[in-house]
Enzyme design. Structure first.
Site, PDB file in Angstrom:
ATOM      1  N   ASN A  13      -5.609   2.945   1.266  1.00  0.00           N
ATOM      2  CA  ASN A  13      -4.697   1.792   1.349  1.00  0.00           C
ATOM      3  C   ASN A  13      -5.391   0.472   1.044  1.00  0.00           C
ATOM      4  O   ASN A  13      -4.770  -0.459   0.518  1.00  0.00           O
ATOM      5  CB  ASN A  13      -4.038   1.712   2.742  1.00  0.00           C
ATOM      6  CG  ASN A  13      -5.037   1.765   3.877  1.00  0.00           C
ATOM      7  OD1 ASN A  13      -5.708   2.778   4.059  1.00  0.00           O
ATOM      8  ND2 ASN A  13      -5.145   0.696   4.630  1.00  0.00           N
ATOM      9  N   CYS A  71       0.826  -1.217   0.000  1.00  0.00           N
ATOM     10  CA  CYS A  71       0.000   0.000   0.000  1.00  0.00           C
ATOM     11  C   CYS A  71       0.861   1.269   0.000  1.00  0.00           C
ATOM     12  O   CYS A  71       0.670   2.155  -0.849  1.00  0.00           O
ATOM     13  CB  CYS A  71      -0.980  -0.024   1.160  1.00  0.00           C
ATOM     14  SG  CYS A  71      -0.255  -0.403   2.763  1.00  0.00           S
TER      15      CYS A  71
HETATM   16  N1  LIG Z   1      -4.402  -3.689   5.264  1.00  0.00           N
HETATM   17  C1  LIG Z   1      -3.910  -3.072   4.209  1.00  0.00           C
HETATM   18  O1  LIG Z   1      -4.035  -1.839   4.055  1.00  0.00           O
HETATM   19  C2  LIG Z   1      -3.166  -3.860   3.148  1.00  0.00           C
HETATM   20  C3  LIG Z   1      -2.721  -3.155   2.028  1.00  0.00           C
HETATM   21  C4  LIG Z   1      -1.971  -3.834   1.043  1.00  0.00           C
HETATM   22  C5  LIG Z   1      -1.704  -5.183   1.204  1.00  0.00           C
HETATM   23  N2  LIG Z   1      -2.155  -5.829   2.302  1.00  0.00           N
HETATM   24  C6  LIG Z   1      -1.822  -7.263   2.410  1.00  0.00           C
HETATM   25  O2  LIG Z   1      -3.007  -8.039   2.278  1.00  0.00           O
HETATM   26  C7  LIG Z   1      -2.904  -9.218   3.085  1.00  0.00           C
HETATM   27  C8  LIG Z   1      -4.094  -9.232   4.027  1.00  0.00           C
HETATM   28  O3  LIG Z   1      -4.009  -8.079   4.852  1.00  0.00           O
HETATM   29  P1  LIG Z   1      -5.173  -7.622   5.820  1.00  0.00           P
HETATM   30  O4  LIG Z   1      -4.858  -6.254   6.248  1.00  0.00           O
HETATM   31  O5  LIG Z   1      -6.484  -7.931   5.237  1.00  0.00           O
HETATM   32  O6  LIG Z   1      -4.901  -8.608   7.039  1.00  0.00           O
HETATM   33  P2  LIG Z   1      -5.909  -9.067   8.169  1.00  0.00           P
HETATM   34  O7  LIG Z   1      -6.991  -8.051   8.340  1.00  0.00           O
HETATM   35  O8  LIG Z   1      -5.068  -9.443   9.336  1.00  0.00           O
HETATM   36  O9  LIG Z   1      -6.598 -10.380   7.568  1.00  0.00           O
HETATM   37  C9  LIG Z   1      -5.900 -11.508   7.186  1.00  0.00           C
HETATM   38  C10 LIG Z   1      -6.823 -12.727   7.259  1.00  0.00           C
HETATM   39  O10 LIG Z   1      -6.060 -13.863   6.923  1.00  0.00           O
HETATM   40  C11 LIG Z   1      -6.452 -14.981   7.740  1.00  0.00           C
HETATM   41  N3  LIG Z   1      -5.222 -15.601   8.264  1.00  0.00           N
HETATM   42  C12 LIG Z   1      -4.432 -15.176   9.254  1.00  0.00           C
HETATM   43  N4  LIG Z   1      -3.371 -15.984   9.397  1.00  0.00           N
HETATM   44  C13 LIG Z   1      -3.518 -16.952   8.463  1.00  0.00           C
HETATM   45  C14 LIG Z   1      -2.777 -18.087   8.116  1.00  0.00           C
HETATM   46  N5  LIG Z   1      -1.628 -18.388   8.745  1.00  0.00           N
HETATM   47  N6  LIG Z   1      -3.210 -18.865   7.092  1.00  0.00           N
HETATM   48  C15 LIG Z   1      -4.353 -18.567   6.451  1.00  0.00           C
HETATM   49  N7  LIG Z   1      -5.109 -17.495   6.754  1.00  0.00           N
HETATM   50  C16 LIG Z   1      -4.685 -16.704   7.756  1.00  0.00           C
HETATM   51  C17 LIG Z   1      -7.303 -14.464   8.891  1.00  0.00           C
HETATM   52  O11 LIG Z   1      -8.584 -14.998   8.734  1.00  0.00           O
HETATM   53  P3  LIG Z   1      -9.087 -16.340   9.456  1.00  0.00           P
HETATM   54  O12 LIG Z   1      -8.229 -16.580  10.666  1.00  0.00           O
HETATM   55  O13 LIG Z   1     -10.507 -16.036   9.810  1.00  0.00           O
HETATM   56  O14 LIG Z   1      -8.956 -17.403   8.431  1.00  0.00           O
HETATM   57  C18 LIG Z   1      -7.349 -12.949   8.676  1.00  0.00           C
HETATM   58  O15 LIG Z   1      -8.667 -12.423   8.793  1.00  0.00           O
HETATM   59  C19 LIG Z   1      -1.568  -9.131   3.823  1.00  0.00           C
HETATM   60  O16 LIG Z   1      -0.599  -9.879   3.154  1.00  0.00           O
HETATM   61  C20 LIG Z   1      -1.265  -7.647   3.775  1.00  0.00           C
HETATM   62  O17 LIG Z   1       0.096  -7.369   3.850  1.00  0.00           O
HETATM   63  C21 LIG Z   1      -2.886  -5.217   3.268  1.00  0.00           C
END
Ligand SMILES: NC(=O)c1ccc[n+]([C@@H]2O[C@H](COP(=O)([O-])OP(=O)(O)OC[C@H]3O[C@@H](n4cnc5c(N)ncnc54)[C@H](OP(=O)(O)O)[C@@H]3O)[C@@H](O)[C@H]2O)c1
Length: 350
Positions: free
Chosen positions: A317, A150
């Site tokens: 983001n 992001c």
């Molecule tokens: N947040 C941002 O602004 C943003 C921006 C760009 C990129 N990203 C990228 O997008 C990805 C997701 O980010 P996010 O912000 O959505 O994260 P998040 O809110 O923490 O959500 C990630 C989800 O993945 C699942 N999870 C956690 N650990 C896991 C594992 N070991 N194996 C499988 N599933 C797992 C969890 O769901 P369950 O436990 O319910 O399965 C969790 O709800 C990351 O790689 C992050 O770096 C995020």
């Protein structure tokens, strides 16, 4: 219709994918996985999607989900899809990964910026960096997409035209500000309301891991090694990023020339806006003006006192910095109109 699945659909990026893809005219969302919420209605976790995403979270493994869909979005934390994708890549499914695990072209960048060695360098080279404005042609024929980070997105968008024009010399200095949703849905002391509210915390004065991909993309455009340094701050917002980059060219260009470089790169881009005005309150990009949309707002200022070009960028983001670029990349891969599902006007947060 193209069928899609989202692994990690209970997270913030997964929620935005669900919001966008549920209303996409050429897509059916078949699977939304969550290990923690399997069997629950999607709206229990994403209440904004009540009446929009009529789905129940499934406890499918990524392999099971892959057998049910044409395209699988991986919205799981860094270091997770790296372990899951090698197996998935042997099936026929197309993969759009939101994490950092497949963003670098050079495997040697992983130990430098993430502290681990990449275990599947052969698959790494099949991924296209999912920034449509810079990699449109490669996206048209690829099977695997790595969606940019992001903060990296905001910085790259604002600096790309200057890099291509050969204006980035010595070190480029980036100041980044980001809202709390950038850290995902896991609670921590840093995202606790009492700690976060009213605070501007410099959480990474230098060495931020997104520097690796910013340098990768700007170097490709410049045709030579570009070096950047960045200080990242968490600020009092939930959504949004603003980057302010300082470029020190050998010779200071005039405003007309800088405009020309930006227009040459982005003049026909549906999601890039120039936010520059001589007067008024919003003379430059501000995250407040892009929230809820797939727009990236860009602007610049020229400081002849020290020969500095100030390149400014703002995005949401979770959309242009994540789910929006993922869907725009999918649209290109599938031959859909690039704007499908993404023409949401930004919220006016007043
Ligand atoms: N947040 C941002 O602004 C943003 C921006 C760009 C990129 N990203 C990228 O997008 C990805 C997701 O980010 P996010 O912000 O959505 O994260 P998040 O809110 O923490 O959500 C990630 C989800 O993945 C699942 N999870 C956690 N650990 C896991 C594992 N070991 N194996 C499988 N599933 C797992 C969890 O769901 P369950 O436990 O319910 O399965 C969790 O709800 C990351 O790689 C992050 O770096 C995020």
């Amino acid at each position: 219709m193209t069928t899609v699945g989202i692994v990690g659909a209970s997270g913030y990026a997964g929620g935005e994918l669900l919001r966008i893809l549920s209303l996409h005219p050429h897509v059916d969302v078949e699977v939304a996985t969550s290990q923690g919420h399997a069997g629950e209605n999607v709206f229990k976790v994403h209440p904004n999607l009540k009446g929009i995403a009529d789905l129940t979270f499934s406890g499918d493994s990524p392999e099971e989900a892959a057998t049910k869909v044409d395209i699988l979005f991986m919205a799981v934390p860094h270091g997770t899809s790296n372990r899951q994708i090698p197996k998935l890549s042997e099936t026929g499914v197309k993969i759009i990964d939101m994490s950092a695990d497949f963003r670098f072209r050079n495997p040697a960048d992983y130990p430098v910026w993430y502290g681990w060695n990449h275990t599947s360098p052969d698959i790494l080279e099949k991924f296209v960096y999912g920034m449509p404005e810079l990699h449109r042609n490669e996206l048209k024929s690829c099977r695997f997409v790595a969606v940019p980070g992001c903060i990296a997105s905001s910085a790259i968008y604002s600096l790309a035209p200057l890099a291509k024009a050969g204006l980035l010399k010595e070190v480029t200095v980036i100041d980044a500000k980001i809202g709390s949703s950038g850290s995902g849905n896991k609670h921590s002391a840093a995202t606790h309301f009492s700690e976060r509210y009213n605070s501007i915390r410099i959480y990474s004065p230098f060495g931020h891991r997104h520097i690796g991909e910013i340098e990768q993309e700007l170097s490709l455009l410049a045709g030579s090694k570009i070096t950047v340094t960045m200080s990242a701050h968490s600020v009092n917002m939930v959504r949004g990023i603003m980057t302010t980059a300082s470029v020190f060219p050998e010779e200071m260009p005039d405003a007309a020339m800088v405009w020309k470089t930006y227009r040459a790169m982005y003049g026909n881009e549906p999601f890039v806006r120039f936010m520059m005005d001589k007067n008024g309150l919003y003379r430059y990009p501000d995250p407040k003006l892009v929230v809820g949309s797939n727009f990236v707002d860009l602007g610049f200022a020229l400081d002849s006192h020290v020969n500095r070009i100030i390149a400014i960028g703002s995005i949401d983001n979770l959309i242009k910095g994540s789910a929006g670029n993922a869907v725009q990349s999918m649209n290109i891969m599938e031959g859909f109109d690039e704007r499908e599902g993404l023409m949401m006007a930004p919220m006016r947060l007043v």
